[in-house]
Design a protein around this motif. Structure first.
Motif, PDB file in Angstrom:
ATOM      1  N   CYS A   1       0.923  -1.098   0.000  1.00 46.43           N
ATOM      2  CA  CYS A   1       0.019   0.116  -0.004  1.00 46.43           C
ATOM      3  C   CYS A   1       0.773   1.363   0.044  1.00 46.43           C
ATOM      4  O   CYS A   1       1.906   1.354   0.660  1.00 46.43           O
ATOM      5  N   VAL A   2       0.546   2.175  -0.945  1.00 44.68           N
ATOM      6  CA  VAL A   2       1.146   3.652  -0.843  1.00 44.68           C
ATOM      7  C   VAL A   2      -0.002   4.404  -0.277  1.00 44.68           C
ATOM      8  O   VAL A   2      -1.004   4.538  -0.931  1.00 44.68           O
ATOM      9  N   LEU A   3       0.304   5.144   0.928  1.00 46.72           N
ATOM     10  CA  LEU A   3      -0.892   5.833   1.438  1.00 46.72           C
ATOM     11  C   LEU A   3      -0.271   7.165   2.085  1.00 46.72           C
ATOM     12  O   LEU A   3       0.524   7.396   2.683  1.00 46.72           O
ATOM     13  N   ASP A   4      -1.172   8.156   1.337  1.00 50.05           N
ATOM     14  CA  ASP A   4      -1.031   9.545   1.682  1.00 50.05           C
ATOM     15  C   ASP A   4      -1.193   9.803   3.289  1.00 50.05           C
ATOM     16  O   ASP A   4      -2.495   9.304   3.654  1.00 50.05           O
ATOM     17  N   VAL A   5      -0.490  10.484   3.848  1.00 51.00           N
ATOM     18  CA  VAL A   5      -0.734  10.670   5.274  1.00 51.00           C
ATOM     19  C   VAL A   5      -1.914  11.857   5.479  1.00 51.00           C
ATOM     20  O   VAL A   5      -2.871  11.385   6.416  1.00 51.00           O
ATOM     21  N   MET A   6      -2.064  12.860   4.692  1.00 53.75           N
ATOM     22  CA  MET A   6      -3.151  13.712   4.850  1.00 53.75           C
ATOM     23  C   MET A   6      -4.329  13.475   3.863  1.00 53.75           C
ATOM     24  O   MET A   6      -4.426  13.666   2.697  1.00 53.75           O
ATOM     25  N   MET A   7      -5.357  12.338   4.398  1.00 49.95           N
ATOM     26  CA  MET A   7      -6.477  12.120   3.441  1.00 49.95           C
ATOM     27  C   MET A   7      -7.778  12.344   4.127  1.00 49.95           C
ATOM     28  O   MET A   7      -7.755  12.235   5.454  1.00 49.95           O
ATOM     29  N   PRO A   8      -8.858  12.625   3.722  1.00 51.96           N
ATOM     30  CA  PRO A   8     -10.015  12.708   4.285  1.00 51.96           C
ATOM     31  C   PRO A   8     -10.536  11.301   5.046  1.00 51.96           C
ATOM     32  O   PRO A   8      -9.892  10.233   4.550  1.00 51.96           O
ATOM     33  N   ARG A   9     -11.763  11.255   5.770  1.00 48.22           N
ATOM     34  CA  ARG A   9     -12.261  10.236   6.509  1.00 48.22           C
ATOM     35  C   ARG A   9     -11.256   9.731   7.498  1.00 48.22           C
ATOM     36  O   ARG A   9     -11.609   9.666   8.569  1.00 48.22           O
ATOM     37  N   LEU A  10     -10.176   8.903   6.847  1.00 52.64           N
ATOM     38  CA  LEU A  10      -9.301   8.393   7.837  1.00 52.64           C
ATOM     39  C   LEU A  10      -7.949   8.812   7.208  1.00 52.64           C
ATOM     40  O   LEU A  10      -7.538   8.588   5.817  1.00 52.64           O
ATOM     41  N   ASP A  11      -6.939   9.421   8.094  1.00 55.91           N
ATOM     42  CA  ASP A  11      -5.504   9.656   7.462  1.00 55.91           C
ATOM     43  C   ASP A  11      -4.693   8.500   7.216  1.00 55.91           C
ATOM     44  O   ASP A  11      -4.925   7.449   7.906  1.00 55.91           O
ATOM     45  N   GLY A  12      -3.577   8.666   6.522  1.00 57.43           N
ATOM     46  CA  GLY A  12      -2.867   7.457   6.255  1.00 57.43           C
ATOM     47  C   GLY A  12      -2.147   6.705   7.447  1.00 57.43           C
ATOM     48  O   GLY A  12      -2.250   5.505   7.488  1.00 57.43           O
ATOM     49  N   ARG A  13      -1.871   7.514   8.571  1.00 55.86           N
ATOM     50  CA  ARG A  13      -1.313   6.971   9.535  1.00 55.86           C
ATOM     51  C   ARG A  13      -2.576   6.087  10.342  1.00 55.86           C
ATOM     52  O   ARG A  13      -2.155   4.899  11.242  1.00 55.86           O
ATOM     53  N   GLU A  14      -3.627   6.640  10.319  1.00 54.57           N
ATOM     54  CA  GLU A  14      -4.774   5.906  11.027  1.00 54.57           C
ATOM     55  C   GLU A  14      -5.080   4.432  10.253  1.00 54.57           C
ATOM     56  O   GLU A  14      -5.289   3.555  10.861  1.00 54.57           O
ATOM     57  N   VAL A  15      -5.094   4.607   8.863  1.00 57.76           N
ATOM     58  CA  VAL A  15      -5.280   3.208   8.214  1.00 57.76           C
ATOM     59  C   VAL A  15      -4.194   2.382   8.438  1.00 57.76           C
ATOM     60  O   VAL A  15      -4.465   1.257   8.873  1.00 57.76           O
ATOM     61  N   LEU A  16      -2.969   2.768   8.568  1.00 57.46           N
ATOM     62  CA  LEU A  16      -1.736   1.976   8.878  1.00 57.46           C
ATOM     63  C   LEU A  16      -1.913   1.468  10.252  1.00 57.46           C
ATOM     64  O   LEU A  16      -1.694   0.128  10.627  1.00 57.46           O
ATOM     65  N   ARG A  17      -2.291   2.098  11.209  1.00 55.99           N
ATOM     66  CA  ARG A  17      -2.676   1.588  12.751  1.00 55.99           C
ATOM     67  C   ARG A  17      -3.539   0.542  12.705  1.00 55.99           C
ATOM     68  O   ARG A  17      -3.652  -0.217  13.409  1.00 55.99           O
ATOM     69  N   ARG A  18      -4.783   0.601  11.949  1.00 52.53           N
ATOM     70  CA  ARG A  18      -5.909  -0.227  11.795  1.00 52.53           C
ATOM     71  C   ARG A  18      -5.609  -1.535  11.191  1.00 52.53           C
ATOM     72  O   ARG A  18      -5.813  -2.483  11.684  1.00 52.53           O
ATOM     73  N   LEU A  19      -4.685  -1.260  10.143  1.00 50.31           N
ATOM     74  CA  LEU A  19      -4.280  -2.572   9.567  1.00 50.31           C
ATOM     75  C   LEU A  19      -3.436  -3.508  10.468  1.00 50.31           C
ATOM     76  O   LEU A  19      -3.525  -4.437  10.730  1.00 50.31           O
ATOM     77  N   ARG A  20      -2.486  -2.740  11.141  1.00 55.38           N
ATOM     78  CA  ARG A  20      -1.513  -3.431  11.961  1.00 55.38           C
ATOM     79  C   ARG A  20      -2.312  -4.016  13.090  1.00 55.38           C
ATOM     80  O   ARG A  20      -2.026  -5.227  13.621  1.00 55.38           O
ATOM     81  N   GLY A  21      -3.352  -3.336  13.678  1.00 59.46           N
ATOM     82  CA  GLY A  21      -4.170  -3.634  14.655  1.00 59.46           C
ATOM     83  C   GLY A  21      -5.020  -4.901  14.363  1.00 59.46           C
ATOM     84  O   GLY A  21      -5.218  -5.833  15.263  1.00 59.46           O
ATOM     85  N   ASP A  22      -5.122  -4.992  13.113  1.00 62.05           N
ATOM     86  CA  ASP A  22      -6.029  -6.095  12.699  1.00 62.05           C
ATOM     87  C   ASP A  22      -5.197  -7.483  12.246  1.00 62.05           C
ATOM     88  O   ASP A  22      -5.693  -8.372  11.635  1.00 62.05           O
ATOM     89  N   GLY A  23      -4.010  -7.227  12.583  1.00 65.31           N
ATOM     90  CA  GLY A  23      -3.090  -8.265  12.329  1.00 65.31           C
ATOM     91  C   GLY A  23      -2.497  -8.465  10.913  1.00 65.31           C
ATOM     92  O   GLY A  23      -1.968  -9.435  10.447  1.00 65.31           O
TER      93      GLY A  23
END
Length: 247
Positions: free
Chosen positions: A60-82
């Motif tokens: 995944c290539v994720l921009d940090v500054m995105m609407p709804r969920l920022d890239g770092r929050e997406v990253l945290r949720r992915l890692r939190g889900d294993g």
């Protein structure tokens, strides 16, 4: 736990590109396709999470500054889900501390905007080379070892055999980055960004000085390196074998 995808039906690695700037995705998406990747594009963090579940990308290539969920929050949720799907963050933050935090949260690498698309390609390929299915990135490990060298990334302490090394903060940061990016060509400019960010006008000679400091403490001979290899005219590469954990 979810592992990595094994490319698309044509054998190309699958990349999810998430960025709300359509001027970027409209140009970067086709460029990635021409470079040998199968690309799925979304424009916000919530859509990125949904696409990961649907597409199961190789990276995944994720921009940090995105609407709804920022890239770092997406990253945290992915890692939190294993999910250990490799992630490269696109940031607009020049502070080294902010970038280090992103890596500690589970990003495999980051690239500061604006960036050269060829540099992104190089980062993607390097991350995919060192990725292991179902394994978290090295940047999430608390302890890394290479032969007699052991580095506690949480305590910020390093040992060579039984001897604890006395390292300056910059040398610690350099060692950390080398260990989490093994067998990857790291240009002086890249290491300059890692060590000093963009706020301080420091020349690349400062990078050479920190590498020399680290080599002295590690008793690493530049002509026959155990750990830090010089790539003439370009930069450096960590050539030692990396192992996770250990006492």
């Amino acid at each position: 736990m979810v592992g990595l995808n094994t490319n698309d039906e044509h054998g190309r690695p699958v990349v999810l590109l998430a960025d709300d700037e359509r001027a970027i995705t409209d140009n970067l998406g086709p460029f990635l396709e021409r470079s040998g990747f199968s690309v799925h594009v979304v424009h916000d963090g919530a859509a990125a999470l949904a696409a990961v579940a649907d597409v199961d990308p190789d990276l995944c290539v994720l921009d940090v500054m995105m609407p709804r969920l920022d890239g770092r929050e997406v990253l945290r949720r992915l890692r939190g889900d294993g999910r250990h799907t490799p992630v490269v963050l696109l940031t607009q933050v020049g502070e080294a501390g902010e970038r280090a935090m992103a890596l500690e949260e589970g990003a495999d690498d980051y690239l500061n905007k604006p960036f050269d698309p060829q540099e992104l390609i190089a980062r993607i390929r390097a991350v995919l080379r060192r990725a292991r299915p179902g394994r978290p990135p090295l940047a999430t490990e608390g302890v890394l070892r290479s032969g007699p060298l052991r580095f506690d990334r949480v305590a910020r302490r390093a040992w060579l055999g039984e001897r604890q090394l006395t390292l300056t903060p910059k040398a610690l940061t350099l060692l950390d980055y080398l260990l989490t990016h093994p067998d990857e060509l790291l240009t002086r400019e890249r290491l300059l960004e890692v060590l000093w960010g963009f706020a301080t006008p420091v020349g690349t000679r400062a990078v050479d000085n920190r590498v020399a400091e680290l080599r002295r403490l590690l008793d690493d001979d530049p002509s026959a390196p155990t750990w830090i290899e010089t790539v003439p005219g370009l930069g450096y590469r960590f050539c030692g074998r990396i192992e996770r954990g250990g006492q």
